[in-house]
Write a protein that holds these residues in place. Sequence first.
Motif, PDB file in Angstrom:
ATOM      1  N   MET A   1     -71.264   3.714 -43.248  1.00  0.00           N
ATOM      2  CA  MET A   1     -69.836   3.513 -43.378  1.00  0.00           C
ATOM      3  C   MET A   1     -69.556   2.893 -44.754  1.00  0.00           C
ATOM      4  SD  MET A   1     -67.010   2.063 -40.743  1.00  0.00           S
ATOM      5  CE  MET A   1     -68.165   1.288 -39.728  1.00  0.00           C
ATOM      6  N   ILE A   2     -68.448   3.248 -45.358  1.00  0.00           N
ATOM      7  CA  ILE A   2     -68.093   2.722 -46.674  1.00  0.00           C
ATOM      8  C   ILE A   2     -67.328   1.409 -46.554  1.00  0.00           C
ATOM      9  CG2 ILE A   2     -68.119   4.616 -48.304  1.00  0.00           C
ATOM     10  CD1 ILE A   2     -65.571   5.582 -47.355  1.00  0.00           C
ATOM     11  N   ALA A   3     -67.538   0.548 -47.547  1.00  0.00           N
ATOM     12  CA  ALA A   3     -66.877  -0.753 -47.566  1.00  0.00           C
ATOM     13  C   ALA A   3     -65.382  -0.596 -47.860  1.00  0.00           C
ATOM     14  CB  ALA A   3     -67.531  -1.645 -48.609  1.00  0.00           C
ATOM     15  N   SER A   4     -64.631  -1.639 -47.548  1.00  0.00           N
ATOM     16  CA  SER A   4     -63.179  -1.601 -47.694  1.00  0.00           C
ATOM     17  C   SER A   4     -62.739  -1.361 -49.137  1.00  0.00           C
ATOM     18  CB  SER A   4     -62.579  -2.906 -47.177  1.00  0.00           C
ATOM     19  OG  SER A   4     -61.191  -2.901 -47.337  1.00  0.00           O
ATOM     20  N   HIS A   5     -63.359  -2.047 -50.093  1.00  0.00           N
ATOM     21  CA  HIS A   5     -62.959  -1.864 -51.491  1.00  0.00           C
ATOM     22  C   HIS A   5     -63.311  -0.464 -51.988  1.00  0.00           C
ATOM     23  CE1 HIS A   5     -67.148  -3.192 -51.875  1.00  0.00           C
ATOM     24  NE2 HIS A   5     -67.161  -2.582 -53.048  1.00  0.00           N
ATOM     25  N   ARG A   6     -64.411   0.104 -51.495  1.00  0.00           N
ATOM     26  CA  ARG A   6     -64.745   1.488 -51.854  1.00  0.00           C
ATOM     27  C   ARG A   6     -63.750   2.462 -51.227  1.00  0.00           C
ATOM     28  NH1 ARG A   6     -71.183   1.851 -51.220  1.00  0.00           N
ATOM     29  NH2 ARG A   6     -71.724   0.667 -53.078  1.00  0.00           N
ATOM     30  N   ALA A   7     -63.372   2.194 -49.998  1.00  0.00           N
ATOM     31  CA  ALA A   7     -62.405   3.065 -49.325  1.00  0.00           C
ATOM     32  C   ALA A   7     -61.086   3.088 -50.094  1.00  0.00           C
ATOM     33  CB  ALA A   7     -62.179   2.593 -47.894  1.00  0.00           C
ATOM     34  N   LYS A   8     -60.627   1.936 -50.530  1.00  0.00           N
ATOM     35  CA  LYS A   8     -59.385   1.872 -51.312  1.00  0.00           C
ATOM     36  C   LYS A   8     -59.527   2.637 -52.624  1.00  0.00           C
ATOM     37  CE  LYS A   8     -57.843  -2.560 -49.482  1.00  0.00           C
ATOM     38  NZ  LYS A   8     -57.605  -3.970 -49.756  1.00  0.00           N
ATOM     39  N   PHE A   9     -60.670   2.475 -53.288  1.00  0.00           N
ATOM     40  CA  PHE A   9     -60.919   3.157 -54.559  1.00  0.00           C
ATOM     41  C   PHE A   9     -60.938   4.675 -54.367  1.00  0.00           C
ATOM     42  CE2 PHE A   9     -63.921   4.688 -57.858  1.00  0.00           C
ATOM     43  CZ  PHE A   9     -63.163   4.353 -58.973  1.00  0.00           C
ATOM     44  N   ILE A  10     -61.592   5.142 -53.308  1.00  0.00           N
ATOM     45  CA  ILE A  10     -61.657   6.578 -53.015  1.00  0.00           C
ATOM     46  C   ILE A  10     -60.260   7.126 -52.728  1.00  0.00           C
ATOM     47  CG2 ILE A  10     -62.470   8.267 -51.314  1.00  0.00           C
ATOM     48  CD1 ILE A  10     -65.066   6.556 -51.158  1.00  0.00           C
ATOM     49  N   ILE A  11     -59.469   6.378 -51.968  1.00  0.00           N
ATOM     50  CA  ILE A  11     -58.103   6.808 -51.663  1.00  0.00           C
ATOM     51  C   ILE A  11     -57.280   6.935 -52.936  1.00  0.00           C
ATOM     52  CG2 ILE A  11     -55.931   5.999 -50.642  1.00  0.00           C
ATOM     53  CD1 ILE A  11     -57.579   5.038 -48.251  1.00  0.00           C
ATOM     54  N   VAL A  12     -57.398   5.952 -53.825  1.00  0.00           N
ATOM     55  CA  VAL A  12     -56.651   6.005 -55.086  1.00  0.00           C
ATOM     56  C   VAL A  12     -57.082   7.206 -55.921  1.00  0.00           C
ATOM     57  CG1 VAL A  12     -56.288   4.834 -57.290  1.00  0.00           C
ATOM     58  CG2 VAL A  12     -56.107   3.546 -55.162  1.00  0.00           C
ATOM     59  N   LEU A  13     -58.389   7.404 -56.079  1.00  0.00           N
ATOM     60  CA  LEU A  13     -58.884   8.520 -56.902  1.00  0.00           C
ATOM     61  C   LEU A  13     -58.461   9.880 -56.350  1.00  0.00           C
ATOM     62  CD1 LEU A  13     -62.505   7.555 -57.999  1.00  0.00           C
ATOM     63  CD2 LEU A  13     -60.437   7.666 -59.383  1.00  0.00           C
ATOM     64  N   ILE A  14     -58.641  10.086 -55.056  1.00  0.00           N
ATOM     65  CA  ILE A  14     -58.295  11.386 -54.466  1.00  0.00           C
ATOM     66  C   ILE A  14     -56.781  11.594 -54.498  1.00  0.00           C
ATOM     67  CG2 ILE A  14     -58.344  12.763 -52.349  1.00  0.00           C
ATOM     68  CD1 ILE A  14     -61.090  11.544 -51.759  1.00  0.00           C
ATOM     69  N   SER A  15     -56.007  10.537 -54.293  1.00  0.00           N
ATOM     70  CA  SER A  15     -54.541  10.656 -54.357  1.00  0.00           C
ATOM     71  C   SER A  15     -54.084  11.050 -55.756  1.00  0.00           C
ATOM     72  CB  SER A  15     -53.884   9.347 -53.942  1.00  0.00           C
ATOM     73  OG  SER A  15     -54.156   9.058 -52.605  1.00  0.00           O
TER      74      SER A  15
END
Length: 159
Positions: A1-15
Amino acid sequence: MIASHRAKFIIVLISIYQAVFGLYGLHFLFRVDSNNILDYIAALLFFYPVFSSYQLYYRKKVTYSIINFAFQLVQFKIGHFGIQYIIGTYFGIGFYIDQIKGFIPTFEFLWAEASIALQIGSGPEVYAVELNLIAVIILWLLFKLLDRKENLGSTSWID
């Protein structure tokens, strides 16, 4: 599972990726110099990545982005029928078969592409399939985010 800060970063990049290339495709709407309504409908399809970006970034809804990248996953042409939908960077690997040259492996890289193509009854009879590796990677990340959302609950998955 990915960490919270990575999840936020991935969401920003893909968005950002979806929004930028969706807007890049939307500029064709203003360049269409045709009276054919299908040209306008095709140009309006570029709005979907912008919508997906909004849903992912502001509402944390992953499903729209999964649909967007699933449509970009495979490009194919079978006989006289073909479909291509690319928005963003494209790295395709696949094969091409025609009656003269036979089987040819294909590798294609496009840095910034926004194209939608539906071919019916045009060109020579060929068989071609390409897998978009960029879409594969992004879909993998999106499914990791979806897994995180299901495991942590819909209210706290990004905190």
